[in-house]
Scaffold this active site. Structure first.
Site, PDB file in Angstrom:
ATOM      1  N   CYS A 135       0.885  -1.163   0.000  1.00 25.53           N
ATOM      2  CA  CYS A 135       0.000   0.000   0.000  1.00 25.53           C
ATOM      3  C   CYS A 135       0.919   1.208   0.000  1.00 25.53           C
ATOM      4  CB  CYS A 135      -0.923   0.028   1.216  1.00 25.53           C
ATOM      5  SG  CYS A 135      -1.901   1.542   1.278  1.00 25.53           S
ATOM      6  N   CYS A 138      -0.355   4.141   2.500  1.00 24.37           N
ATOM      7  CA  CYS A 138      -0.246   3.991   3.954  1.00 24.37           C
ATOM      8  C   CYS A 138       0.034   2.526   4.271  1.00 24.37           C
ATOM      9  CB  CYS A 138      -1.489   4.510   4.651  1.00 24.37           C
ATOM     10  SG  CYS A 138      -3.021   4.088   3.800  1.00 24.37           S
ATOM     11  N   SER A 139      -0.939   1.766   4.686  1.00 27.35           N
ATOM     12  CA  SER A 139      -0.642   0.394   5.094  1.00 27.35           C
ATOM     13  C   SER A 139      -1.839  -0.525   4.921  1.00 27.35           C
ATOM     14  CB  SER A 139      -0.179   0.385   6.549  1.00 27.35           C
ATOM     15  OG  SER A 139      -1.133   1.073   7.331  1.00 27.35           O
ATOM     16  N   CYS A 140      -2.686  -0.278   3.913  1.00 28.56           N
ATOM     17  CA  CYS A 140      -3.833  -1.159   3.665  1.00 28.56           C
ATOM     18  C   CYS A 140      -3.332  -2.591   3.452  1.00 28.56           C
ATOM     19  CB  CYS A 140      -4.600  -0.707   2.437  1.00 28.56           C
ATOM     20  SG  CYS A 140      -5.322   0.932   2.632  1.00 28.56           S
TER      21      CYS A 140
END
Ligand code: FE
Length: 231
Positions: A135, A138-140
């Site tokens: 991602c 961000c951090s999906c």
């Protein structure tokens, strides 16, 4: 949810990379044990998420215990769930086709696994293609099939470099993808999560789903590793 755009990550995730978290301060007991959060400035998105959550609770859409239950639900997920999905796909070709065509619905209908917040796209590694998931924003992460993401997945280093230099990053993970295979990088979003269906290793003919699931690790389902049999 306690976070912005329905992410699965905690309050110290990649959203706040620029806010100068000051971890690593000494623990010399010259202070009383105030909560850790008191030392950490909250970033814009954190504040926005807090405000939205409080407003939705105030309006009666859900309450604090719903938020707590969702966090508990997320924390109960582990890569073993993903491994059971991969093992089933390796042993049942028609399930695999449905999984690749409509991941979320197939998991709900046939394995009673609820992907919950986002659509899930399963991408298959083949002799010609190796897939890896990131991602960049961000951090999906496909938390409902793999549990919470590893720290490196949320790092700026991984997020920025795997897109530009995927083979180099994979090499640093000890994964060599031959020049005869295309490397595809999949950028997750709040609405779309990816999970890699790794290649089934040679020497596993006749193995049961349970045996297969036992060798399928988290990183092979992110795509930074391939499934290897223990020596
Ligand atoms: Fe994200």
């Amino acid at each position: 949810m306690p976070h912005s755009h329905d992410h699965d990550d905690g309050p110290d995730d990649g959203h706040d990379d620029d806010t100068g978290h000051s971890h690593g301060h000494g623990h010399d007991h010259d202070h009383d044990h105030t909560p850790i959060q008191a030392d950490e400035p909250t970033g814009h998105y954190h504040n926005l998420a807090d405000a939205a959550r409080e407003l939705l609770i105030e309006k009666g859409y859900f309450d604090g215990s719903d938020v707590r239950e969702m966090i508990e639900r997320i924390d109960s997920r582990t890569p073993a769930i993903g491994a059971s999905i991969v093992a089933k796909a390796w042993t049942d070709p028609s399930f695999k086709e449905r999984l690749l065509t409509n991941g979320k619905k197939t998991l709900k209908d046939e394995m009673d696994i609820d992907v919950v917040v986002a659509d899930l796209v399963v991408v298959e590694n083949t002799e010609d293609v190796h897939n890896v998931v990131v991602c960049t924003l961000c951090s999906c992460y496909p938390v409902f099939v793999l549990g919470r993401p590893p720290d490196w997945y949320k790092s700026r280093e991984y997020r920025s470099r795997v897109v530009r230099h995927p083979r180099q990053v994979l090499h640093e993970f000890g994964t060599e993808i031959g020049d005869d295979r295309e490397v595809r990088v999949h950028d997750s979003t709040a609405d779309m999560r990816y999970m890699v269906l790794p290649k089934r290793p040679a020497g596993t003919d006749g193995w049961s789903e349970e045996q297969l699931a036992g060798v399928i690790g988290r990183d092979s389902m992110i795509g930074v590793a391939e499934v290897e049999l223990p020596n």
